[in-house]
Motif scaffolding. Structure first.
Motif, PDB file in Angstrom:
ATOM      1  N   GLN A 454       0.839  -1.194   0.000  1.00 21.87           N
ATOM      2  CA  GLN A 454       0.000   0.000   0.000  1.00 21.87           C
ATOM      3  C   GLN A 454       0.874   1.244   0.000  1.00 21.87           C
ATOM      4  OE1 GLN A 454      -2.099   1.755   3.626  1.00 21.87           O
ATOM      5  NE2 GLN A 454      -3.804   0.703   2.635  1.00 21.87           N
ATOM      6  N   ILE A 455       0.473   2.211  -0.812  1.00 24.12           N
ATOM      7  CA  ILE A 455       1.135   3.510  -0.788  1.00 24.12           C
ATOM      8  C   ILE A 455       0.106   4.548  -0.349  1.00 24.12           C
ATOM      9  CG2 ILE A 455       2.819   2.930  -2.571  1.00 24.12           C
ATOM     10  CD1 ILE A 455       1.072   4.483  -4.550  1.00 24.12           C
ATOM     11  N   GLY A 456       0.603   5.640   0.194  1.00 23.63           N
ATOM     12  CA  GLY A 456      -0.318   6.669   0.660  1.00 23.63           C
ATOM     13  C   GLY A 456       0.408   7.965   0.934  1.00 23.63           C
ATOM     14  N   VAL A 457      -0.363   8.979   1.143  1.00 24.88           N
ATOM     15  CA  VAL A 457       0.186  10.277   1.489  1.00 24.88           C
ATOM     16  C   VAL A 457      -0.794  10.975   2.426  1.00 24.88           C
ATOM     17  CG1 VAL A 457      -0.821  11.404  -0.539  1.00 24.88           C
ATOM     18  CG2 VAL A 457       1.136  12.453   0.624  1.00 24.88           C
ATOM     19  N   SER A 458      -0.246  11.599   3.442  1.00 29.44           N
ATOM     20  CA  SER A 458      -1.050  12.364   4.397  1.00 29.44           C
ATOM     21  C   SER A 458      -0.602  13.813   4.336  1.00 29.44           C
ATOM     22  CB  SER A 458      -0.870  11.818   5.819  1.00 29.44           C
ATOM     23  OG  SER A 458      -1.543  12.626   6.759  1.00 29.44           O
ATOM     24  N   THR A 459      -1.538  14.692   4.140  1.00 30.70           N
ATOM     25  CA  THR A 459      -1.231  16.122   4.105  1.00 30.70           C
ATOM     26  C   THR A 459      -2.071  16.832   5.167  1.00 30.70           C
ATOM     27  OG1 THR A 459      -2.928  16.598   2.445  1.00 30.70           O
ATOM     28  CG2 THR A 459      -0.724  16.042   1.654  1.00 30.70           C
ATOM     29  N   ASN A 514       5.418 -19.489   8.975  1.00 29.64           N
ATOM     30  CA  ASN A 514       5.422 -19.004  10.351  1.00 29.64           C
ATOM     31  C   ASN A 514       6.044 -17.611  10.489  1.00 29.64           C
ATOM     32  OD1 ASN A 514       4.285 -21.391  11.362  1.00 29.64           O
ATOM     33  ND2 ASN A 514       6.301 -22.389  11.397  1.00 29.64           N
ATOM     34  N   ASN A 515       6.404 -17.000   9.374  1.00 31.38           N
ATOM     35  CA  ASN A 515       7.060 -15.701   9.396  1.00 31.38           C
ATOM     36  C   ASN A 515       6.132 -14.617   8.857  1.00 31.38           C
ATOM     37  OD1 ASN A 515       9.965 -16.666  10.011  1.00 31.38           O
ATOM     38  ND2 ASN A 515       9.351 -17.913   8.254  1.00 31.38           N
ATOM     39  N   ALA A 516       6.214 -13.442   9.466  1.00 31.25           N
ATOM     40  CA  ALA A 516       5.409 -12.301   9.015  1.00 31.25           C
ATOM     41  C   ALA A 516       6.243 -11.037   9.159  1.00 31.25           C
ATOM     42  CB  ALA A 516       4.122 -12.193   9.819  1.00 31.25           C
ATOM     43  N   TRP A 517       6.284 -10.244   8.076  1.00 28.29           N
ATOM     44  CA  TRP A 517       7.010  -8.987   8.081  1.00 28.29           C
ATOM     45  C   TRP A 517       6.043  -7.838   7.804  1.00 28.29           C
ATOM     46  CZ3 TRP A 517       8.858 -13.379   5.756  1.00 28.29           C
ATOM     47  CH2 TRP A 517      10.114 -13.861   6.179  1.00 28.29           C
ATOM     48  N   ASN A 518       6.283  -6.725   8.474  1.00 27.64           N
ATOM     49  CA  ASN A 518       5.554  -5.503   8.177  1.00 27.64           C
ATOM     50  C   ASN A 518       6.561  -4.373   8.067  1.00 27.64           C
ATOM     51  OD1 ASN A 518       4.289  -2.845   9.733  1.00 27.64           O
ATOM     52  ND2 ASN A 518       2.923  -3.707   8.189  1.00 27.64           N
ATOM     53  N   LEU A 519       6.573  -3.720   6.909  1.00 19.52           N
ATOM     54  CA  LEU A 519       7.512  -2.635   6.668  1.00 19.52           C
ATOM     55  C   LEU A 519       6.740  -1.348   6.411  1.00 19.52           C
ATOM     56  CD1 LEU A 519      10.384  -1.513   6.057  1.00 19.52           C
ATOM     57  CD2 LEU A 519       9.990  -2.159   3.669  1.00 19.52           C
ATOM     58  N   VAL A 520       7.094  -0.315   7.160  1.00 22.62           N
ATOM     59  CA  VAL A 520       6.532   1.016   6.966  1.00 22.62           C
ATOM     60  C   VAL A 520       7.694   1.971   6.725  1.00 22.62           C
ATOM     61  CG1 VAL A 520       5.167   2.889   7.975  1.00 22.62           C
ATOM     62  CG2 VAL A 520       4.591   0.516   8.499  1.00 22.62           C
ATOM     63  N   ALA A 521       7.624   2.715   5.641  1.00 24.85           N
ATOM     64  CA  ALA A 521       8.669   3.684   5.330  1.00 24.85           C
ATOM     65  C   ALA A 521       8.018   4.948   4.797  1.00 24.85           C
ATOM     66  CB  ALA A 521       9.648   3.115   4.306  1.00 24.85           C
ATOM     67  N   GLY A 522       8.608   6.077   5.121  1.00 28.88           N
ATOM     68  CA  GLY A 522       8.003   7.326   4.676  1.00 28.88           C
ATOM     69  C   GLY A 522       8.915   8.507   4.920  1.00 28.88           C
ATOM     70  N   ALA A 523       8.376   9.669   4.670  1.00 29.54           N
ATOM     71  CA  ALA A 523       9.114  10.919   4.828  1.00 29.54           C
ATOM     72  C   ALA A 523       8.182  11.988   5.377  1.00 29.54           C
ATOM     73  CB  ALA A 523       9.710  11.361   3.492  1.00 29.54           C
ATOM     74  N   THR A 524       8.786  13.023   5.935  1.00 25.26           N
ATOM     75  CA  THR A 524       8.037  14.154   6.476  1.00 25.26           C
ATOM     76  C   THR A 524       8.645  15.444   5.980  1.00 25.26           C
ATOM     77  OG1 THR A 524       7.445  12.946   8.498  1.00 25.26           O
ATOM     78  CG2 THR A 524       7.294  15.343   8.565  1.00 25.26           C
ATOM     79  N   LEU A 525       7.808  16.301   5.461  1.00 24.88           N
ATOM     80  CA  LEU A 525       8.200  17.657   5.074  1.00 24.88           C
ATOM     81  C   LEU A 525       7.253  18.613   5.779  1.00 24.88           C
ATOM     82  CD1 LEU A 525       8.615  17.103   1.217  1.00 24.88           C
ATOM     83  CD2 LEU A 525      10.459  17.338   2.867  1.00 24.88           C
ATOM     84  N   GLU A 526       7.812  19.499   6.594  1.00 25.01           N
ATOM     85  CA  GLU A 526       6.963  20.382   7.389  1.00 25.01           C
ATOM     86  C   GLU A 526       7.554  21.786   7.426  1.00 25.01           C
ATOM     87  OE1 GLU A 526       5.048  20.736  11.896  1.00 25.01           O
ATOM     88  OE2 GLU A 526       6.469  19.137  11.412  1.00 25.01           O
ATOM     89  N   THR A 527       6.680  22.756   7.342  1.00 24.28           N
ATOM     90  CA  THR A 527       7.072  24.154   7.518  1.00 24.28           C
ATOM     91  C   THR A 527       6.103  24.818   8.479  1.00 24.28           C
ATOM     92  OG1 THR A 527       5.731  24.940   5.649  1.00 24.28           O
ATOM     93  CG2 THR A 527       8.022  24.313   5.192  1.00 24.28           C
ATOM     94  N   TYR A 571      11.782   8.165   7.739  1.00 17.99           N
ATOM     95  CA  TYR A 571      11.558   7.231   8.835  1.00 17.99           C
ATOM     96  C   TYR A 571      11.235   5.848   8.284  1.00 17.99           C
ATOM     97  CZ  TYR A 571       6.536   7.720   7.920  1.00 17.99           C
ATOM     98  OH  TYR A 571       5.302   7.712   7.327  1.00 17.99           O
ATOM     99  N   GLY A 572      11.419   4.858   9.132  1.00 15.35           N
ATOM    100  CA  GLY A 572      11.099   3.487   8.741  1.00 15.35           C
ATOM    101  C   GLY A 572      10.821   2.629   9.950  1.00 15.35           C
ATOM    102  N   ARG A 573      10.035   1.597   9.720  1.00 12.15           N
ATOM    103  CA  ARG A 573       9.715   0.643  10.777  1.00 12.15           C
ATOM    104  C   ARG A 573       9.638  -0.758  10.170  1.00 12.15           C
ATOM    105  NH1 ARG A 573       4.346  -2.235  12.342  1.00 12.15           N
ATOM    106  NH2 ARG A 573       4.728  -2.828  14.495  1.00 12.15           N
ATOM    107  N   LEU A 574      10.357  -1.691  10.762  1.00  6.43           N
ATOM    108  CA  LEU A 574      10.331  -3.082  10.334  1.00  6.43           C
ATOM    109  C   LEU A 574       9.898  -3.940  11.513  1.00  6.43           C
ATOM    110  CD1 LEU A 574      10.859  -5.330   8.264  1.00  6.43           C
ATOM    111  CD2 LEU A 574      13.241  -5.396   9.070  1.00  6.43           C
ATOM    112  N   ASN A 575       8.802  -4.647  11.329  1.00 13.57           N
ATOM    113  CA  ASN A 575       8.272  -5.514  12.376  1.00 13.57           C
ATOM    114  C   ASN A 575       8.304  -6.954  11.877  1.00 13.57           C
ATOM    115  OD1 ASN A 575       5.611  -6.964  13.586  1.00 13.57           O
ATOM    116  ND2 ASN A 575       6.446  -5.514  15.059  1.00 13.57           N
ATOM    117  N   TYR A 576       8.872  -7.831  12.689  1.00 11.13           N
ATOM    118  CA  TYR A 576       8.979  -9.243  12.318  1.00 11.13           C
ATOM    119  C   TYR A 576       8.344 -10.107  13.395  1.00 11.13           C
ATOM    120  CZ  TYR A 576      11.022 -13.881  11.673  1.00 11.13           C
ATOM    121  OH  TYR A 576      11.184 -15.232  11.537  1.00 11.13           O
ATOM    122  N   LYS A 577       7.501 -11.059  12.950  1.00 10.51           N
ATOM    123  CA  LYS A 577       6.860 -12.004  13.859  1.00 10.51           C
ATOM    124  C   LYS A 577       7.184 -13.430  13.414  1.00 10.51           C
ATOM    125  CE  LYS A 577       2.579 -10.730  13.479  1.00 10.51           C
ATOM    126  NZ  LYS A 577       1.113 -10.723  13.685  1.00 10.51           N
TER     127      LYS A 577
END
Length: 983
Positions: A454-459, A514-527, A571-577
């Motif tokens: 899934q891709i997405g953007v939050s503004t 028996n393995n499960a991975w979840n990867l979240v990666a993104g960026a932040t631009l703020e002013t 930023y990034g997050r890797l979750n392994y089960k």
């Protein structure tokens, strides 16, 4: 809006031929009703939810198949054969752990999280008649300490998540995120205008948020939960999620609450007889046998038999508040919406026509495409606050002489008693006006490229403006001064903030055996941009025009500034089960901030967390007594950039001094290219358990946070022309402690249910290191090995029986009392805080209450006390003062001020061990008694309720309130009654 409401009403009341009304109750196996069960007709969008009694009604087609769904229970599908269908749901062990927690950039199942996250929902928030979300959080979360600074409406709160990390007070604020948009953590008020009204002049930025609009509040505490926010997560993260609509039928809701607030406790002040005795003794001690002409209270000018309880006059009123909320929500298919509007008015306990108003609007829209690949979430919030108060808190006026004249004469005019009286009520002529407008919008788009990608953007965009005015007309002074409007003054301040944030994100989920991975990666631009302007005017032609600066002869610009803040991050997050019971979570973030020097503008933050769900091991999986068990631990580094903008620059400012009639510039700050982030290393270990199918759920967590690279001003020699330079100090602050929670279902019967939630926090703060502390200007403020909120004070050992004055210990033995003897260390922190919440349900009645426990040491009224013996009243404790017939008195002999040694000893008192005392308390924080009207009376859900807040306090503290700041209006006791109608 009315057109929309009419269309929604008719669209939700279409008549369908041959439909029947199906109703029933959904319960558990032990007969407990289940609220929120989704009941829908199979293969249609026709559905509803059960209420708190488990009851539902649904219009269905003949012989329809009905589906009952609820998280944690097995889905049931039943064919309707009549008009009544009662269902009993059974637990599903595979989905019992599906409760989802919002962790900011991702969501996680509560029992599979590796981080420390506390949560409260709209249920707890709605039980309290409060105007600020922080007030609703008090006493309900382990590791989260919230104190109310003042009982005046629109005031501030102090929040500390696992202690104080920074040596700077403003550097301890958490990061607030509202529906994905960062929210300001600093007060928008100009403290030069509000310092006399609110402690430190601060107001809470969350005053603009309506608690009734909030669905949940999550607080992220440890490194595993906060490191993904990098430099903004050092002091914890508060995630606020607003309510959303459902794809159910259109629902209208109206809620109205009226409350009355009063000061819960008055101080025990001397009556006229006691007061006049002190005054007589004070003159005698000073060797004055003939009372001066200005001693009106005792020389016969004022009635010596008169008595007024000034507490009831100045702060003894009833603050009436009204809160009304309207919402319409619903949807169909894959689109839902919620439109909410609320209006709140708060009165004050002060005399006069003052008060606070707030209006809120909320719109949330959610949509999913037919193929379930595209998602859209839109959230818009608008808030307007209007605060009209006096410019000064009148709480200290309660110490007016008890035989002072009446405040007003028979005609209702201010009474100056022939110019013998400085009438405190005249301060009411000095007024404070504040208008704040906040606007926040968030759009979240997501698209499933693949089933697991899934891709997405939050503004997000926010805009806020605050305008404050303080008027000081000449009528605040006695007529004896012969002032006119030429001595009147007005100060006007405005602050505008705007911010824009864009956060693209990609989420990838993979499951292989028996393995499960979840990867979240993104960026932040703020002013963020901020403009501040303040101007003062004086010498008005008339007080009628005091609000118009054009009428002021003298004008002085105090502030005119503009700042820009830019922030970028990856930023990034890797979750392994593995086997659904071994979990590892890695988070990381690289931040860049415009607030730091070019040599250290970027920094890396990260954390690792791990969890072992040992209850899922084969030996325990079918245990009859252990329902759930988890061990978790985390370690990581977060940071803080709460230092303000441009602090590293070699800056100049406009000089207030003119040279040859010209305005010039003067140096304001030294350049520091190495100026960088504060860093906080966090370590935690915890165990979470559940016994007997969730009937008993304890948890214990230990944490240790060490904050370094303190952002402070490093003192410089006066020869440099600067008192300090902004730099990273090598001081090291440690916060450690234990957090214990316990959730229990004490009684579960068909018509009666009783549950309890307990949280206990045992915090400990210590300054581990401070290079060259003894040679710095901080030597009188900190001591290595002690907490950072200590106070170094004089040690008063008692009253000298020979002199009748306070006896101060000469701690350095040099024979004289100087500031070097101010070395006795007193801890002004909390030793523990605890909350015990109970919820009882019996048929249509429900009762919820929270008891708050705090063990602490605080400043007592001696810290702000006036000169004992002057024309100011005192607490009855002062009646135990030194005199020949009472040589063992606790307080020294009174003086009118003519006795210089006694005057000096009074200054010692204010900064001594006697001005600090036990401020521990047990408080019945909140109570709600609710009754749900029977369904056959009204269609829909109708509730009536009685609420209480700050109802009763047990404490040894001898001031008005052990929580709020001494010298300001204490937190108020509130009784509220209201009704909620849903149809």
């Amino acid at each position: 809006m009315w057109v929309l409401l009419i269309l929604l009403f008719f669209s939700s009341n279409k008549l369908h031929a041959q439909e029947t009304i199906l109703s029933g109750v959904v319960k558990t196996a032990d007969g407990t009703p289940i609220e929120g069960v989704t009941v829908w007709q199979q293969n249609t969008a026709n559905g509803t939810q059960t209420n708190e009694q488990g009851f539902y009604t649904l219009s269905i087609s003949p012989n329809a198949v009905i589906v009952f769904e609820y998280i944690g229970y097995k889905t049931q599908t039943v064919k309707a054969s009549g008009s009544i269908l009662n269902v009993t749901l059974t637990p599903d062990d595979d989905t019992l752990e599906e409760l989802v927690i919002n962790a900011g950039y991702y969501s996680v199942k509560d029992k599979e999280r590796t981080g420390s996250i506390s949560k409260i929902t709209s249920k707890e928030i709605g039980q309290q008649p409060v105007a600020n979300p922080l007030a609703a959080m008090q006493g309900r979360m382990a590791g989260v300490n919230i104190t109310q600074s003042s009982g005046t409406p629109g005031g501030g709160f102090d929040i500390q998540i696992r202690g104080r990390n920074s040596l700077r007070t403003e550097g301890n604020a958490p990061l607030y995120i509202v529906d994905g948009v960062p929210f300001p953590s600093q007060s928008a008020s100009d403290m030069n205008l509000t310092a006399m009204l609110f402690p430190s002049g601060n107001t809470s930025p969350l005053n603009s948020i309506n608690p009734n609009d909030i669905e949940s509040i999550e607080v992220l505490k440890d490194a595993d939960a906060t490191a993904i926010y990098g430099s903004r997560g050092s002091n914890g993260v508060v995630l606020i999620t607003t309510k959303k609509g459902s794809t159910d039928k259109t629902t209208f809701s109206v809620q109205s609450t009226t409350s009355v607030s009063t000061v819960s406790k008055f101080m025990d002040l001397m009556d006229t007889h006691q007061y006049l005795k002190v005054r007589r003794d004070a003159f005698a001690n000073d060797g004055i046998t003939e009372y001066p002409a200005n001693a009106y209270d005792i020389n016969g000018t004022w009635d010596q038999n008169r008595y007024t309880d000034w507490q009831r006059e100045f702060i003894g009123g009833k603050a009436v508040s009204h809160n009304t909320q309207f919402s319409v929500g619903g949807g169909s298919g894959r689109t839902s919406y919620l439109l909410s509007a609320g209006h709140r008015t708060d009165g004050t306990v002060y005399m006069g026509d003052f008060g606070y108003k707030r209006t809120n609007f909320l719109l949330n829209v959610n949509h999913r495409s037919a193929n379930d690949r595209f998602g859209l979430q839109v959230s818009v919030q608008k808030s307007n606050q209007n605060n009209r108060l006096m410019a000064n808190d009148l709480t200290n006026s309660i110490f007016l002489a008890p035989n002072a004249p009446a405040l007003y004469d028979a005609q209702g005019n201010l009474n100056w008693e022939n110019n013998t009286f400085e009438n405190p009520a005249a301060k009411l002529n000095s007024k404070y006006f504040s208008k704040t407008a906040d606007y926040t919008a968030n759009v979240n788009l997501s698209y499933n490229l693949l089933q697991n990608l899934q891709i997405g953007v939050s503004t997000g965009f926010s805009d806020a403006s605050t305008e404050e005015i303080v008027t000081v007309p000449h009528t605040v002074y006695s007529p004896a001064y012969n002032y006119t409007s030429r001595e009147s003054a007005m100060t006007k301040s405005s602050l505008k903030r705007s911010s824009f944030i864009v956060e693209p994100k990609v989420v990838w989920n993979v499951e292989q055996g028996n393995n499960a991975w979840n990867l979240v990666a993104g960026a932040t631009l703020e002013t963020r941009e901020q403009q501040a302007f303040s101007v003062q005017g004086g010498n008005f032609s008339s007080n009628d025009l005091i609000m118009n600066l054009a009428n002021a002869v003298n004008k002085n610009i105090l502030t005119d500034s503009e700042t820009l803040y830019k922030y970028i991050a990856l930023y990034g997050r890797l979750n392994y089960k593995y086997l659904d019971r071994y979990i590892v979570n890695l988070t990381g973030r690289r931040d860049g901030s415009s607030r730091f020097g070019p040599n250290n503008r970027f920094a890396n933050f990260g954390a690792v967390g791990a969890a072992w769900l040992f209850s899922r091991e084969g030996a325990l999986e079918n245990s009859s007594w252990l329902s759930f068990g988890k061990l978790r631990a985390s370690y990581g580094i977060t940071g803080s950039d709460l230092i303000g903008d441009y602090q590293y620059l070699n800056a100049y400012r406009i000089s207030h001094n003119q040279y040859d009639g010209n305005v010039g510039l003067e140096p304001a700050r030294l350049y520091n290219p190495d100026f960088s982030w504060e860093s906080n290393k966090k370590l935690e270990a915890a165990v979470e358990l559940e016994f007997f199918n969730g009937r008993l759920a304890p948890s214990v967590a230990w944490y240790r946070n060490r904050s370094s690279n303190q952002l402070v001003g490093i003192p410089l020699p006066g020869t440099t022309g600067f008192s300090s330079v902004q730099a990273n100090l090598g001081a090291l602050v440690e916060n450690s402690g234990w957090e214990v929670t316990l959730r229990s279902l004490n009684v579960v019967k068909e018509n009666f249910k009783w549950s309890t939630d307990i949280n206990l926090s045992l915090p400990k703060n210590k300054l581990l290191d401070f290079p060259n502390l003894e040679e710095s200007t901080y030597a009188l403020q900190y001591t290595v090995g002690y907490p950072v909120f200590i106070q170094k004070v004089y040690h008063i050992t008692g009253v000298d029986p020979e002199t009748g004055l306070y006896q101060v210990e000469d701690r350095n033995g040099d024979g004289v009392i100087t500031s070097d003897d101010r070395s006795m260390i007193m801890n002004l922190g909390q030793k523990y805080h605890m909350g015990i919440a109970n919820q009882l349900n019996y048929k249509n009645f429900s009762l919820g209450f929270l008891v708050q426990f705090v063990k602490q040491t605080v400043r007592n009224p001696d810290y702000n006390a006036g000169l004992f013996g002057s024309m100011n009243n005192s607490h009855t404790r002062y009646a135990d003062y030194f005199q020949p017939e009472n040589p063992g008195g606790v307080y020294q002999m009174p003086t009118t001020g003519a006795n210089r040694p006694a005057l000096q000893a009074t200054d010692y008192l204010r900064n001594s061990n006697l001005s600090i005392s036990d401020g521990s308390f047990i408080r019945l924080k909140s109570v709600q008694l609710q009754y749900r009207l029977p369904q056959h009376w009204f269609k829909g859900t109708q509730l009536v309720y009685l609420q209480g807040y700050n109802l009763f306090t047990l404490t040894k503290f001898w001031g008005s309130d052990p929580e709020t700041a001494t010298g300001y209006l204490p937190a108020l006791r509130t009784i509220a009654v209201g009704a909620s109608l849903n149809f």
